[in-house]
Scaffold this active site. Structure first.
Site, PDB file in Angstrom:
ATOM      1  N   GLY A 175      25.315  -8.553 -32.808  1.00 18.33           N
ATOM      2  CA  GLY A 175      26.335  -8.728 -31.786  1.00 18.33           C
ATOM      3  C   GLY A 175      25.793  -8.388 -30.414  1.00 18.33           C
ATOM      4  O   GLY A 175      24.857  -7.599 -30.275  1.00 18.33           O
ATOM      5  N   GLU A 419      28.424  -4.501 -42.877  1.00 14.20           N
ATOM      6  CA  GLU A 419      28.223  -3.091 -43.263  1.00 14.20           C
ATOM      7  C   GLU A 419      28.097  -2.953 -44.781  1.00 14.20           C
ATOM      8  O   GLU A 419      28.635  -2.023 -45.384  1.00 14.20           O
ATOM      9  CB  GLU A 419      29.357  -2.203 -42.741  1.00 14.20           C
TER      10      GLU A 419
END
Lengths: 657, 657
Positions: A175, A419
């Site tokens: 990101g 994650e």
């Protein structure tokens, strides 16, 4: 809307009291509301046009918000770690840029030496650079050891030379990296004198601080359109002989000395703790909050929407009065409450673990890792499916972006992947469970959350009638029994395979479907147990205990009803008892239905934070859909399609049909 | 890609033979490929930039394609009803405009008189007008009787005056209506001399044929952004004293005579048949085909993607070699095959029914209605969940629009809502099942698909070992037993409630969760039975029978494994037998895995029709992701965000932080 007003008049409890309790006290509620008010007053933070914006526009708006927010937080003296930021994030639904900047900072704080921290953290916190975090590659995600980016130490220049040796080694997904970041932490295989030392982190500048152009040897850009996260510039990065000084390898735990000697120092176990805390923190922000919002939207809409008649001659019924609609929505509502409490439970465990770690006691890490992995997987999957159910339960209007539900869904589904991919995580939990079960069976001590694996009491569920299934002892015991059975039978299968000569790794692979099931069962049991304990502790606050108890019962019985097989399998619950479960479960739907609207009101989302034409507090659903639709860009211009295609077609001037 | 090539070399059957069989013969395969080639050669039909386009651009492209397609079909002499159009639709993934134009035409053909057909059909088929179909309103979808639009007959002018009396009565969702259509069929409550005669269809012009401006009294526009269908201009429509001549009410079945006398004639039962055939036709085009595409993408990618090691020291494993990945994808593959055969089964039933209806025998209608409703609901729900599983199974890259999976998902989920909301449909099937069960119990004759409700043979499943569960007789019997049990026990509950004094409608509502479950069970049983029969009929084509039998077994055992509760409930299957089911089920995964890639190759989708960077035939996944991403508009311009926000931030020229 009178249909919503009437729902609120008959609430069996004080919404305000429940809200305060969920917030952790009336003081927190007051603070949250003040922060939300402050943010909503500021037009920069408006999400009004969000559903009409292109990926480019969303990105620009997110950067604008992030920069503005920095200014505002500085003005107000709020920190990124404070409670205010949490409330801001909830209000903005994470729709801001620079979320990776804080990961960049955290990775330096955790992995960097004191000198590195002293150099980089001030630059980052004053935004003299914008950081990102470049771990995932095109060809590798969860399996970090497989990363292919290389960093070769050049002893003559005291530099690391970073390269992307092949296309699959390209960094992909980070990101803030596609368009914003000037720096990033690159994870690469370290080579010194031809020997590979595995994955290490390097600070690499990728864009000029003067004009933002790409640095020499850097190829970077945006990875293009995604299911959601249009506001984030997830990026790609290719490195071609990019040189960074020796000091740019984050070296708290290992260092390459000037002569190329590789030195390892200290324990890296703390890294696990970081990963664990990230997984726990996303449960509330990225999974439970979206489910709460989806429930709020779907339940309010279901009290406003009338369709068909329950009884001939009567007015059309609110769709919330149909049993099938209740059965879709109310279990999701109960789950949102259940997972809110699991979040509290995990936070507490984490705090306790952190205190131990500070005393250099790492014993709690395996349990923390197992619980955070399992719950991350179980809660994100459950909430994703819950949001989808809410969306479908709103029929056609739920499918409009203006309902707010599609974007909740397309965003939450990503939480099942990032994650740590959920299946991989469940198998990590399963490994811990099997190990603990083996230890417990041989009398060794095991962490608190798994002591139950050693001690099974009843062989049969003692419930005699449907009311017995409203006893937390009865259903918690059933979940416990079921979890033990799944863990122990899978452990036994694993042992059998190995003893029959199957190699250990093959045997493991042949059990993974059942291992993942066992891990989910464990988390489900802990959730029910924690919910029941939370209800018990509520005793003093009688005003809300009753309704919270109903939700706990519903969550537990819904789980038994919809996973009947694992409870019936060994006869712990009989078919006749399952009919009692079903009866109690369906009864509860009708009971909780009466308080459904107050129960979502208690989540206390403002209209702006829901950003939904269906979910507003006042229930003016149809007016709002119409008003919002008129603002759509599709109504702002005559499409060129008319002159180009429709007119020639209708006027028959196309080369003749 | 060598990883994909090796999968193809070891196929246990001839892909070409399986393809031809799925197509219904080698001749159909040849025709399909010729049509696809013709379409793909034409740049107008390219979907290359689809993932980068805005709603406005998608609409324009869809109109362009639709107009171009009309021209091409005329050139080639292809009709909308012919096999070519079916192949074109599959190739273009429905990404064209004017889909409602044919519904407009069909509604006139079915509901209009001979004069009306003679007037309107030629105009429509020559595109001298563009039609839409305005039924759904803001406040009403599935429950047609509740529509609020009014049409009042004015005997003095011989006109109907149409009005939208309140905002919830606004027409909302009709496709092609937001920007394209010039005419639409409006469903409204008919009033003559103050008396309401219920819902009737009226042809209403909404836009000028000269300049496309809205006609007097018409307010219309686009309803804005949706989860998908950006290419369709779903519209809203408000009517303010819009007058249409008496002849514009479609009057095959009922007419308002000049003096206001209302006359009903003929049987409207044929209407049910239309609805039924629409539901059946969407199963293949909108549910099964997207699932087949998703399976193709996910399975090919899983044979290319390598991640982590199954055994230490070895190369990283293809993710398709992990049991958990097989357990996600292979049951979806089996389901795609299962539902392909159900589609054949329903088409045959429909054809038979149609022949009867032409002989004025309407006896087959209730069964057809029940089956088409139940299967529409069951198959769309199953396929939606299957596509979601495929998406998640591709991890992060599945989340990129470039994978093709997000748009398959966001489109297929709508199929659960349109043409009858799934829960409502399941309850219609359930009503038929309960009625049939009651009739069968009292010895009355019932339609063929439900005769089984009368005749239950075994009380216990006779399987003795895991191989027994590979016998179609064994598992089909289990499904049958389970379906009978759910239907009969719910019918009994309903009777009990009514006998205990609960009013009939309340009792029905209190049973709906279980009724919906029973309807699903019935459809699941029929699917398994049809699949098993299909395998049996294949006997002669031994080359493909074996693998199709494996898929049938997998579909059946997956259903038992994942709905274990309903089979264990009364002990028909014991816990020990369920362990055998599990063992056989997991064994099958490893067997079918070997042919997984050839099995999706057999669906024979071209790369262009998949439009997926992950699913291409050659397996060049990473190269394609990179190439496609570079084309993204986010990489085509420097974002204004740099000059406006990032530069001032980095250069610290923002009013100081």
């Amino acid at each position: 809307n009178p249909d919503l007003a009437s729902e609120r008049q008959t609430a069996s409890f004080s919404v305000e009291k429940l809200t305060a309790w969920l917030d952790g006290g009336a003081e927190q509620t007051r603070l949250r509301r003040a922060v939300v008010k402050y943010i909503e007053r500021d037009p920069v933070f408006s999400r009004e046009n969000q559903y009409f914006q292109s990926q480019n526009e969303r990105y620009e708006a997110a950067v604008r918000k992030a920069v503005h927010l920095q200014k505002k937080m500085h003005e107000m003296g709020w920190s990124q770690e404070g409670p205010e930021y949490k409330y801001i994030y909830r209000e903005l639904a994470g729709d801001i840029a620079f979320l990776l900047h804080s990961i960049f900072m955290r990775s330096i704080s955790v992995l960097g030496s004191d000198e590195q921290i002293a150099k980089w953290i001030p630059l980052a916190s004053q935004y003299q650079l914008i950081g990102s975090y470049a771990q995932t590659e095109l060809g590798h995600g969860t399996y970090l050891q497989g990363l292919e980016t290389t960093a070769v130490f050049d002893v003559t220049t005291q530099e690391f030379i970073l390269n992307t040796p092949k296309i699959s080694a390209m960094k992909w997904w980070p990101g803030d990296m596609g368009r914003s970041a000037t720096h990033t932490v690159v994870f690469a295989q370290l080579y010194v004198h031809g020997k590979c030392y595995g994955i290490h982190p390097f600070i690499v500048q990728i864009r000029s601080l003067q004009d933002h152009s790409l640095c020499p040897g850097i190829i970077a850009g945006d990875i293009g359109p995604k299911m959601n996260f249009e506001h984030i510039d997830n990026g790609y990065l290719m490195l071609q002989n990019v040189r960074v000084p020796r000091e740019n390898m984050l070296n708290k735990f290992c260092e390459v000395q000037p002569d190329g000697t590789y030195v390892r120092r200290g324990s890296q176990k703390i890294n696990y703790f970081t990963m664990t805390s990230v997984r726990v923190s996303l449960i509330s922000a990225e999974a439970v909050t979206p489910l709460m919002k989806a429930c709020t939207i779907a339940i309010r809409y279901s009290a406003v929407r009338r369709q068909s008649k329950l009884k001939p001659g009567e007015e059309e019924a609110k769709i919330l009065d149909y049993q099938t609609q209740q059965e879709k929505l109310l279990p999701q509502l109960a789950a949102a409450y259940a997972f809110h409490f699991i979040d509290d439970y995990l936070q507490e465990l984490l705090d306790r673990g952190y205190r131990e770690i500070q005393r250099k006691n790492f014993d709690t890490l395996p349990e923390l890792h197992a619980l955070s992995s399992g719950f991350k997987a179980m809660v994100t999957q459950y909430c994703t499916s819950g949001v989808e159910i809410c969306l479908q339960a709103c029929g056609g209007h739920g499918y409009s972006l203006l309902s707010g539900l599609p974007s909740l869904y397309t965003k939450i589904i990503a939480s099942c992947i990032y994650e740590g991919e959920n299946t991989v995580l469940l198998l990590q939990t399963a490994r811990f469970l099997v190990k603990s079960f083996m230890a417990a069976s041989t009398g060794q001590s095991v962490p608190p959350s798994v002591t139950y694996l050693a001690a099974v009491k009843h062989r049969k569920c003692p419930a005699k009638n449907k009311l017995d299934f409203l006893s937390p002892d009865i259903y918690t015991e059933a979940y416990q029994h079921m979890a033990v059975r799944l863990v122990s039978s899978t452990a036994a299968k694993l042992q059998d395979l190995i003893q029959s000569g199957v190699k250990k790794h093959d045997a493991w692979n042949q059990c993974t479907v059942q291992l993942a099931q066992a891990a989910k069962a464990h988390c489900h049991y802990i959730t029910v147990k924690t919910f029941a304990e939370t209800v018990e502790k509520l005793e003093s606050k009688a005003g809300i205990q009753k309704i919270v108890k109903h939700l706990c019962d519903l969550f537990a019985l819904h789980g038994i009803f919809s996973n009947a097989g694992v409870f019936l399998h060994d006869g712990y619950i009989s078919g006749a008892q399952m009919d009692m479960v079903t009866a109690s479960y369906l009864d509860l739907l009708a009971i909780i239905r009466r308080d459904a609207v107050p129960l979502v009101d208690a989540f206390d989302f403002t209209d702006k934070s829901l950003n939904s034409a269906l979910g507003c507090y006042d229930g003016q659903v149809y007016q709002r859909l119409y008003e919002w639709a008129r603002k759509s860009p599709t109504n702002k211009q005559i499409s060129p399609a008319y002159e180009k295609y429709l007119k020639p077609l209708l006027h028959n001037t196309l080369s003749k049909l």
